[in-house]
Design a protein around this motif. Structure first.
Motif, PDB file in Angstrom:
ATOM      1  N   ARG A 132      -6.665  25.535 -36.568  1.00 54.66           N
ATOM      2  CA  ARG A 132      -7.030  24.558 -37.602  1.00 54.66           C
ATOM      3  C   ARG A 132      -7.581  25.321 -38.803  1.00 54.66           C
ATOM      4  O   ARG A 132      -8.360  26.261 -38.639  1.00 54.66           O
ATOM      5  N   LEU A 133      -7.164  24.889 -39.992  1.00 58.38           N
ATOM      6  CA  LEU A 133      -7.606  25.558 -41.207  1.00 58.38           C
ATOM      7  C   LEU A 133      -8.050  24.507 -42.219  1.00 58.38           C
ATOM      8  O   LEU A 133      -7.289  23.604 -42.549  1.00 58.38           O
ATOM      9  N   VAL A 134      -9.296  24.644 -42.664  1.00 60.06           N
ATOM     10  CA  VAL A 134      -9.886  23.721 -43.636  1.00 60.06           C
ATOM     11  C   VAL A 134     -10.382  24.553 -44.821  1.00 60.06           C
ATOM     12  O   VAL A 134     -11.218  25.444 -44.640  1.00 60.06           O
ATOM     13  N   ARG A 135      -9.857  24.250 -46.023  1.00 63.90           N
ATOM     14  CA  ARG A 135     -10.398  24.940 -47.198  1.00 63.90           C
ATOM     15  C   ARG A 135     -11.640  24.179 -47.637  1.00 63.90           C
ATOM     16  O   ARG A 135     -11.575  23.009 -47.997  1.00 63.90           O
ATOM     17  N   TYR A 136     -12.769  24.876 -47.586  1.00 67.69           N
ATOM     18  CA  TYR A 136     -14.048  24.273 -47.932  1.00 67.69           C
ATOM     19  C   TYR A 136     -14.329  24.371 -49.435  1.00 67.69           C
ATOM     20  O   TYR A 136     -14.863  23.430 -50.030  1.00 67.69           O
ATOM     21  N   ASP A 154      -1.118  24.313 -47.587  1.00 68.91           N
ATOM     22  CA  ASP A 154      -0.021  23.992 -46.675  1.00 68.91           C
ATOM     23  C   ASP A 154      -0.155  22.588 -46.115  1.00 68.91           C
ATOM     24  O   ASP A 154      -1.263  22.059 -45.967  1.00 68.91           O
ATOM     25  N   THR A 155       0.963  22.006 -45.744  1.00 67.94           N
ATOM     26  CA  THR A 155       0.987  20.661 -45.168  1.00 67.94           C
ATOM     27  C   THR A 155       0.090  20.578 -43.936  1.00 67.94           C
ATOM     28  O   THR A 155      -0.605  19.585 -43.731  1.00 67.94           O
ATOM     29  N   ASP A 156       0.067  21.642 -43.123  1.00 71.32           N
ATOM     30  CA  ASP A 156      -0.725  21.615 -41.896  1.00 71.32           C
ATOM     31  C   ASP A 156      -2.144  22.143 -42.079  1.00 71.32           C
ATOM     32  O   ASP A 156      -2.852  22.374 -41.113  1.00 71.32           O
ATOM     33  N   SER A 157      -2.577  22.318 -43.325  1.00 76.50           N
ATOM     34  CA  SER A 157      -3.960  22.691 -43.624  1.00 76.50           C
ATOM     35  C   SER A 157      -4.665  21.497 -44.253  1.00 76.50           C
ATOM     36  O   SER A 157      -4.034  20.596 -44.789  1.00 76.50           O
ATOM     37  N   ARG A 173       0.490  30.999 -46.684  1.00 78.33           N
ATOM     38  CA  ARG A 173       0.035  31.042 -45.295  1.00 78.33           C
ATOM     39  C   ARG A 173      -0.777  32.304 -44.983  1.00 78.33           C
ATOM     40  O   ARG A 173      -0.805  32.790 -43.860  1.00 78.33           O
ATOM     41  N   GLN A 174      -1.457  32.816 -45.987  1.00 81.74           N
ATOM     42  CA  GLN A 174      -2.151  34.096 -45.852  1.00 81.74           C
ATOM     43  C   GLN A 174      -3.202  34.110 -44.748  1.00 81.74           C
ATOM     44  O   GLN A 174      -3.211  35.023 -43.920  1.00 81.74           O
ATOM     45  N   VAL A 175      -4.094  33.144 -44.714  1.00 80.21           N
ATOM     46  CA  VAL A 175      -5.162  33.154 -43.708  1.00 80.21           C
ATOM     47  C   VAL A 175      -4.562  33.046 -42.305  1.00 80.21           C
ATOM     48  O   VAL A 175      -4.963  33.769 -41.394  1.00 80.21           O
ATOM     49  N   ARG A 176      -3.586  32.190 -42.126  1.00 80.36           N
ATOM     50  CA  ARG A 176      -2.931  32.063 -40.815  1.00 80.36           C
ATOM     51  C   ARG A 176      -2.286  33.384 -40.395  1.00 80.36           C
ATOM     52  O   ARG A 176      -2.367  33.783 -39.231  1.00 80.36           O
ATOM     53  N   ARG A 177      -1.639  34.038 -41.335  1.00 77.13           N
ATOM     54  CA  ARG A 177      -0.993  35.315 -41.034  1.00 77.13           C
ATOM     55  C   ARG A 177      -2.031  36.393 -40.714  1.00 77.13           C
ATOM     56  O   ARG A 177      -1.804  37.243 -39.843  1.00 77.13           O
TER      57      ARG A 177
END
Length: 184
Positions: A160-164, A46-49, A145-149
């Motif tokens: 805040r969401l960061v894919r590591y 996502d744009t905000d991730s 948006r699965q993790v946010r949901r």
């Protein structure tokens, strides 16, 4: 070729200009960071991730990394509002009904703020009376948006969401807005 890109906040996961109904809301695109032609995104962010985005010129690899049937484990660092207890996190470990689907069980742990994490621009909203907590969440799906949901469903919205990581690929050693090229 495989490109590991550490995507900043507010960047769209496409090379073409982003069409926005609001002309003042233009987002940077991958073209602003990666000057390599004929590579394609293997999975979206996502744009905000923020965090790991994999690009490749190998169609079979792109399919393997992005198609849900291959179940590549994706690791996220997630800053949530509030201080969830272990009991609060149990629904994520069992699977959460999000209305349109039930998630597969996730691996979830409370972690310290990841070492070396860059400052986000703009910063997340801070509330003096409400703490924040970092979680590490591992899932094998990757729906919109699965993790946010998931975190919102249990009452702890994602700030805040960061894919590591995706499988064995990580953002280790890649500064925000930078990329590393690997041979496939």
């Amino acid at each position: 070729m495989i490109i590991l890109f550490n995507k900043p906040f507010n960047v769209v996961c496409q090379f073409s200009p982003h069409d926005s109904p609001n002309p003042d809301n233009k987002h940077a695109t991958l073209k602003d960071f990666i000057p390599i032609p004929d590579v394609y995104v293997a999975g979206r962010l996502d744009t905000d991730s923020e965090g790991l985005l994999i690009l490749t010129d190998d169609g079979a690899l792109q399919h393997r990394l992005s198609h849900p049937k291959h179940k590549e484990i994706k690791t996220y660092w997630v800053q949530v509002e509030g201080a969830p207890s272990d009991d609060d996190l149990q629904p994520l470990r069992r699977g959460v009904d999000l209305g349109d689907f039930v998630t597969l069980p996730a691996t979830v742990a409370v972690i310290d703020e990841p070492e070396g994490l860059w400052l986000r621009n703009p910063p997340i909203r801070e509330r003096k009376a409400i703490p924040t907590t970092w979680l590490q969440i591992k899932i094998s799906e990757g729906k919109n948006r699965q993790v946010r949901r998931m975190t919102a469903k249990i009452g702890f919205p994602t700030l805040r969401l960061v894919r590591y990581a995706i499988g064995r690929y990580t953002i280790d050693g890649i500064d925000i807005g930078q990329y590393k090229v690997l041979e496939a």
